[in-house]
Structure formats: C-alpha cells, structure tokens
Design a protein around this motif. Structure first.
Motif, PDB file in Angstrom:
ATOM      1  N   GLY A  52       0.814  -1.206   0.000  1.00  0.00           N
ATOM      2  CA  GLY A  52       0.000   0.000   0.000  1.00  0.00           C
ATOM      3  C   GLY A  52       0.848   1.255   0.000  1.00  0.00           C
ATOM      4  O   GLY A  52       0.514   2.244  -0.665  1.00  0.00           O
ATOM      5  N   LYS A 107      -7.126  -3.582  -4.668  1.00  0.00           N
ATOM      6  CA  LYS A 107      -7.011  -4.546  -3.567  1.00  0.00           C
ATOM      7  C   LYS A 107      -6.605  -5.926  -4.072  1.00  0.00           C
ATOM      8  O   LYS A 107      -5.966  -6.699  -3.352  1.00  0.00           O
ATOM      9  CB  LYS A 107      -8.308  -4.631  -2.769  1.00  0.00           C
ATOM     10  CG  LYS A 107      -9.437  -5.357  -3.459  1.00  0.00           C
ATOM     11  CD  LYS A 107     -10.629  -5.519  -2.520  1.00  0.00           C
ATOM     12  CE  LYS A 107     -11.731  -6.329  -3.187  1.00  0.00           C
ATOM     13  NZ  LYS A 107     -12.884  -6.530  -2.271  1.00  0.00           N
ATOM     14  N   MET A 110      -2.596  -6.263  -4.387  1.00  0.00           N
ATOM     15  CA  MET A 110      -1.708  -6.137  -3.239  1.00  0.00           C
ATOM     16  C   MET A 110      -0.806  -7.360  -3.064  1.00  0.00           C
ATOM     17  O   MET A 110       0.357  -7.245  -2.687  1.00  0.00           O
ATOM     18  CB  MET A 110      -2.514  -5.897  -1.956  1.00  0.00           C
ATOM     19  CG  MET A 110      -3.196  -4.553  -1.899  1.00  0.00           C
ATOM     20  SD  MET A 110      -2.017  -3.183  -1.925  1.00  0.00           S
ATOM     21  CE  MET A 110      -3.153  -1.813  -2.168  1.00  0.00           C
ATOM     22  N   LEU A 182      -1.764   4.204   7.189  1.00  0.00           N
ATOM     23  CA  LEU A 182      -1.377   2.803   6.996  1.00  0.00           C
ATOM     24  C   LEU A 182      -1.299   2.072   8.334  1.00  0.00           C
ATOM     25  O   LEU A 182      -1.761   0.935   8.460  1.00  0.00           O
ATOM     26  CB  LEU A 182      -0.042   2.725   6.263  1.00  0.00           C
ATOM     27  CG  LEU A 182      -0.087   3.103   4.777  1.00  0.00           C
ATOM     28  CD1 LEU A 182       1.317   3.388   4.250  1.00  0.00           C
ATOM     29  CD2 LEU A 182      -0.750   2.001   3.953  1.00  0.00           C
ATOM     30  N   ALA A 222      -6.111   4.423  -1.824  1.00  0.00           N
ATOM     31  CA  ALA A 222      -5.048   3.410  -1.829  1.00  0.00           C
ATOM     32  C   ALA A 222      -4.919   2.752  -0.460  1.00  0.00           C
ATOM     33  O   ALA A 222      -4.703   1.544  -0.345  1.00  0.00           O
ATOM     34  CB  ALA A 222      -3.722   4.038  -2.248  1.00  0.00           C
ATOM     35  N   MET A 226      -5.688  -1.214   0.476  1.00  0.00           N
ATOM     36  CA  MET A 226      -4.759  -2.057   1.228  1.00  0.00           C
ATOM     37  C   MET A 226      -5.494  -2.738   2.381  1.00  0.00           C
ATOM     38  O   MET A 226      -5.349  -3.949   2.609  1.00  0.00           O
ATOM     39  CB  MET A 226      -3.600  -1.210   1.752  1.00  0.00           C
ATOM     40  CG  MET A 226      -2.571  -1.985   2.588  1.00  0.00           C
ATOM     41  SD  MET A 226      -3.009  -2.230   4.341  1.00  0.00           S
ATOM     42  CE  MET A 226      -2.930  -0.541   4.932  1.00  0.00           C
TER      43      MET A 226
END
Length: 246
Positions: A52, A107, A110, A182, A222, A226
């Motif tokens: 991510g 997604k 990833m 994140l 984004a 993730m």
C-alpha cells in the motif's frame, strides 16, 4: 532522509526524488523492533501495508491513480498514467507490474505488489547501514533472520514527526499522514507509539487523521484498498483453517 520537490505546475505529476528513502522504508522501520529485529505485526498485514505504501508513492508521483465516478476507467479501478522511470529501481519494478494490470481493483493487486517486497526493502536498508542483517539457525537447522537497528537516526526523525502529530496534535504533511493512515489500517498504532499514556486517545487521533482530507482522494483510496486486501486475506485464511479442521 528523502526530500521531495514540487515542480512549478502542481497539476503535472509534481513529485521528483532528491534523496532515496521511500515511504515503504519508513513504514518498515516503524514496524520492526529496533532491538529484537523482529516485526511487531505479522503477515499478510505487514506485507500488504508495504505494498500500500508503494501504491501511495506511485500515486503521489503521478504514475498511477484510482478512477473516480464518470471516468472512462470503471470507478475504483487502477489507472496507469505514466510508465516513465521514477529513478528508484524498486518503484520502477512495481510500476512495470502495474502497467499490465490497469483496470483491475487495486485490492486484488496487493498480493502481487507485496511479493518479495519486504525482503527487498530489508536488504536495501541493510546495505545502507540502517539495519543489521542478523542471520542464524534455530536448533542449528531452521534459518531465521532478524533485522535490528544499526543506525536509528532516520527512524528517530520519522518517529518524532509521527508522535508530534499523534500526541501533540500538530498538522501532518502528506508523508506523515500516509504513515498514520497505513498504521491505523493495520490497527498497530499503539504498538508503534508505545509510550502514550492514553491508548484510546492515540487511536482516535490516528482514525481522525485517516478519515480527514489529508491527501487526494486517490491516495486515501489506496489506503482503503490495502485494508480491504488485508481483511479479505484474513477472512480467506480463517475460512481455509475452518474447512481444514472440519
């Protein structure tokens, strides 16, 4: 420390590298304990978070985007805007991978983005003298690797910026906000900022930043992609474990 320069026209893919430290490298340093050299969270979360971070970096560089409503590409799907080199081999390798995946849900990419990504980042940081590669064998048979800090100066700067935002309430820049988002998506903020007295307040602040207007919609998307990938992977592994045990 990586510095980023805006070009004159902010509407034209306006980021260029002056240094070489990536957001994914900052994230990796935060997610590895300096003394034990072990990660504070496991897979797939850690690896997808690194993926991510790479996706966010490429978005900020104007290389990729996530389609919005009313665009030629279906909403929420990956758009590849520019395949010219970034100057960083790790980013260029992931950009080349994404160039063949335009139109897919981020997604779903990833897993591919994260393949060998952690190993590459760890090796890069070890080669720069930031981490130390401590490789051994358990019981003389099973190889293990630990990555304790060797030079924690850069990580200390990253942590200071993170703590100023989360504990003192200062306004984050895009780089720090992306790290917060994140970490929040992984639900590991208290594991990274370990000396906070009020863990709930810390998590509330991280959630507030993650949901705020800290970056372009595509960058926030984004992070969400993730998180969706992590959730899907966990559900899939749990389902497989349940099926295997029945």
């Amino acid at each position: 420390m990586r510095e980023v320069a805006r070009e004159a026209d902010a509407d034209v893919a306006g980021w260029s590298y002056v240094g070489s430290m990536l957001t994914a490298e900052d994230l990796l340093l935060l997610l590895y304990d300096d003394e034990s050299g072990k990660p504070v969270t496991g897979s797939p979360g850690l690896d997808y978070a690194l993926a991510g971070a790479v996706l966010i970096e490429l978005t900020l560089l104007g290389k990729v985007d996530i389609a919005g409503a009313g665009e030629a590409t279906k909403e929420g799907r990956l758009k590849v805007l520019d395949t010219s080199p970034t100057g960083d081999p790790l980013l260029d390798g992931r950009l080349a991978l994404l160039a063949d995946k335009a139109g897919q849900k981020p997604k779903n990419l990833m897993g591919k983005l994260s393949t060998k990504l952690r190993d590459e980042l760890l090796q890069r940081l070890a080669e720069r003298g930031v981490l130390e590669a401590d490789k051994d064998k358990v019981l003389g048979l099973f190889p293990v690797a630990r990555w304790p800090a060797k030079d924690a100066q850069h990580e200390a700067q990253v942590r200071a910026a993170l703590e100023n935002v989360l504990k003192l309430g200062t306004q984050p820049d895009e780089r720090t906000a992306s790290l917060v988002a994140l970490l929040n998506a992984l639900n590991v903020v208290p594991k990274v900022v370990t000396d906070a007295v009020d863990k709930r307040a810390l998590k509330r602040r991280a959630k507030e930043i993650s949901e705020s207007d800290w970056a372009a919609e595509a960058v926030r998307k984004a992070v969400q992609e993730m998180q969706a990938a992590v959730t899907a992977a966990i559900v899939a592994s749990s389902t497989a474990a349940t099926a295997g045990g029945s």
